[in-house]
Design a protein around this motif. Structure first.
Motif, PDB file in Angstrom:
ATOM      1  N   TRP A   1      -1.993   8.126  -3.689  1.00 39.75           N
ATOM      2  CA  TRP A   1      -3.093   8.866  -4.321  1.00 39.75           C
ATOM      3  C   TRP A   1      -4.409   8.113  -4.217  1.00 39.75           C
ATOM      4  O   TRP A   1      -5.471   8.723  -4.057  1.00 39.75           O
ATOM      5  N   LEU A   2      -4.386   6.776  -4.285  1.00 44.69           N
ATOM      6  CA  LEU A   2      -5.620   6.004  -4.068  1.00 44.69           C
ATOM      7  C   LEU A   2      -6.144   6.253  -2.655  1.00 44.69           C
ATOM      8  O   LEU A   2      -7.338   6.482  -2.451  1.00 44.69           O
ATOM      9  N   LEU A   3      -5.239   6.229  -1.678  1.00 44.46           N
ATOM     10  CA  LEU A   3      -5.635   6.468  -0.289  1.00 44.46           C
ATOM     11  C   LEU A   3      -6.146   7.897  -0.113  1.00 44.46           C
ATOM     12  O   LEU A   3      -7.141   8.132   0.575  1.00 44.46           O
ATOM     13  N   HIS A   4      -5.467   8.848  -0.755  1.00 45.63           N
ATOM     14  CA  HIS A   4      -5.851  10.256  -0.628  1.00 45.63           C
ATOM     15  C   HIS A   4      -7.244  10.488  -1.219  1.00 45.63           C
ATOM     16  O   HIS A   4      -8.091  11.133  -0.602  1.00 45.63           O
ATOM     17  N   ASP A   5      -7.480   9.934  -2.406  1.00 43.77           N
ATOM     18  CA  ASP A   5      -8.780  10.118  -3.058  1.00 43.77           C
ATOM     19  C   ASP A   5      -9.901   9.417  -2.288  1.00 43.77           C
ATOM     20  O   ASP A   5     -11.071   9.788  -2.406  1.00 43.77           O
ATOM     21  N   ALA A   6      -9.526   8.390  -1.504  1.00 49.39           N
ATOM     22  CA  ALA A   6     -10.534   7.685  -0.691  1.00 49.39           C
ATOM     23  C   ALA A   6     -10.716   8.360   0.673  1.00 49.39           C
ATOM     24  O   ALA A   6     -11.489   7.898   1.513  1.00 49.39           O
ATOM     25  N   GLY A   7      -9.977   9.442   0.900  1.00 48.66           N
ATOM     26  CA  GLY A   7     -10.120  10.197   2.148  1.00 48.66           C
ATOM     27  C   GLY A   7      -9.410   9.593   3.344  1.00 48.66           C
ATOM     28  O   GLY A   7      -9.763   9.861   4.491  1.00 48.66           O
ATOM     29  N   ALA A   8      -8.384   8.776   3.082  1.00 47.07           N
ATOM     30  CA  ALA A   8      -7.727   8.065   4.187  1.00 47.07           C
ATOM     31  C   ALA A   8      -6.385   8.663   4.597  1.00 47.07           C
ATOM     32  O   ALA A   8      -5.687   8.100   5.439  1.00 47.07           O
TER      33      ALA A   8
END
Length: 318
Positions: free
Chosen positions: A298-305
């Motif tokens: 979710w951290l990666l998803h929210d950062a657009g990665a």
């Protein structure tokens, strides 16, 4: 002809293959080769270790998953498969496996060049706010440790920094020592000598409490209690078998690795390696694995990665 039950009762009757997810000399390889000699006496068999790297761990994970689930092929892996789905690398993660033992988790630390004015994470975060787009952070690309910790820091509001990508910890640390970047989230092992020698300054440890190896270095949560929901977090090392392996095989392997991991010599190795020993298996390991996957994807998803939302894989938000 022996019945299956008799065969399982005597498991293992031959050598076991241990497939290491990453190449020779890396952290996963080192941890795998350290634990195995302490486990073999409990199995009365040799574990033949081979490195099968590639696809950020996807190649070895698929290889072990497609082998017969008889307990004769073990996967010695790190955290990477938990990200393979959202990064579009593979549809196989640790949900397809039984965690024989999550041995240890690495310590991450946020380090800065000693010429920078910051004495704490709070001072760094305030400076980023005051000088948006001016401060350079060393990174290793989406999914890497610096990127994830950077995304974590970004959850506290405006975090407009210049990420400078490097091909791994080594080059990023060299750049930081040379003053080409200002700070870097990194593994403790790679930075410990520089911290001790005063060549780098540790601002915070990515944990929810102070750790023995870094006395006096505050945890992330000291100034930012909101980070608590992401922790404990860090790279981890474990041993896995296909989840369809017989229960008796799982029991035998779990017991052997638990015994091996409690050997004082291995415990000392883990500390010297700059990691925190876990020595958990089965359901206890699953709780850790699921939380790690939830936080990181979710951290990666929210950062657009990410290529795909964690939701598509049934991964709930932390």
């Amino acid at each position: 002809h022996l019945s299956a039950a008799t065969v399982n009762a005597t498991y293992p009757t031959r050598n076991i293959q241990g497939v290491i997810m990453w190449g020779a000399g890396g952290a996963t390889d080192t941890m795998s080769r350290a634990i195995t000699p302490y486990v073999e006496p409990w199995l009365n068999q040799e574990v033949i270790l081979t490195n099968r790297s590639g696809g950020a761990g996807a190649i070895s994970t698929k290889y072990v998953h497609h082998r017969k689930p008889d307990g004769y092929t073990l996967l010695y892996g790190a955290e990477n498969p938990q990200l393979h789905g959202v990064l579009g690398l593979s549809d196989v993660d640790y949900r397809e496996f039984y965690a024989v033992n999550v041995l240890a988790r690495g310590i991450s630390v946020i380090v800065a060049h000693p010429d920078t004015p910051w004495r704490s994470l709070k001072e760094l975060m305030e400076d980023v706010k005051n000088r948006p787009g001016e401060i350079k952070m060393g990174s290793t690309g989406p999914g890497g440790l610096p990127y994830v910790v950077g995304a974590m820091l970004g959850t506290q509001g405006e975090f407009n920094i210049i990420p400078v990508p490097f091909d791994g910890d080594g080059p990023a640390i060299t750049a930081l020592l040379g003053g080409h970047v200002d700070f870097l989230p990194s593994g403790y092992t790679a930075t410990s000598e520089h911290i001790r020698a005063g060549r780098l300054r540790a601002l915070a440890v990515v944990n929810d409490e102070e750790i023995e190896l870094l006395p006096g270095i505050p945890p992330l949560t000291q100034d930012y209690p909101a980070f608590k929901k992401f922790l404990p977090w860090g790279p981890f090392y474990g041993v896995f078998i296909d989840k369809d392996a017989p229960d008796s095989v799982k029991t035998k392997l779990t017991e052997a690795f638990h015994q091996g991991a409690t050997d004082p010599a291995f415990e000392k190795f883990v500390t010297d390696f700059g990691a925190i020993q876990m020595n958990v298996s089965g359901e206890e390991a699953n709780v850790f694995l699921e939380k790690w996957q939830s936080v990181t994807t979710w951290l990666l998803h929210d950062a657009g990665a990410t290529k795909t939302s964690p939701e598509a894989f049934g991964i709930e938000r932390p």
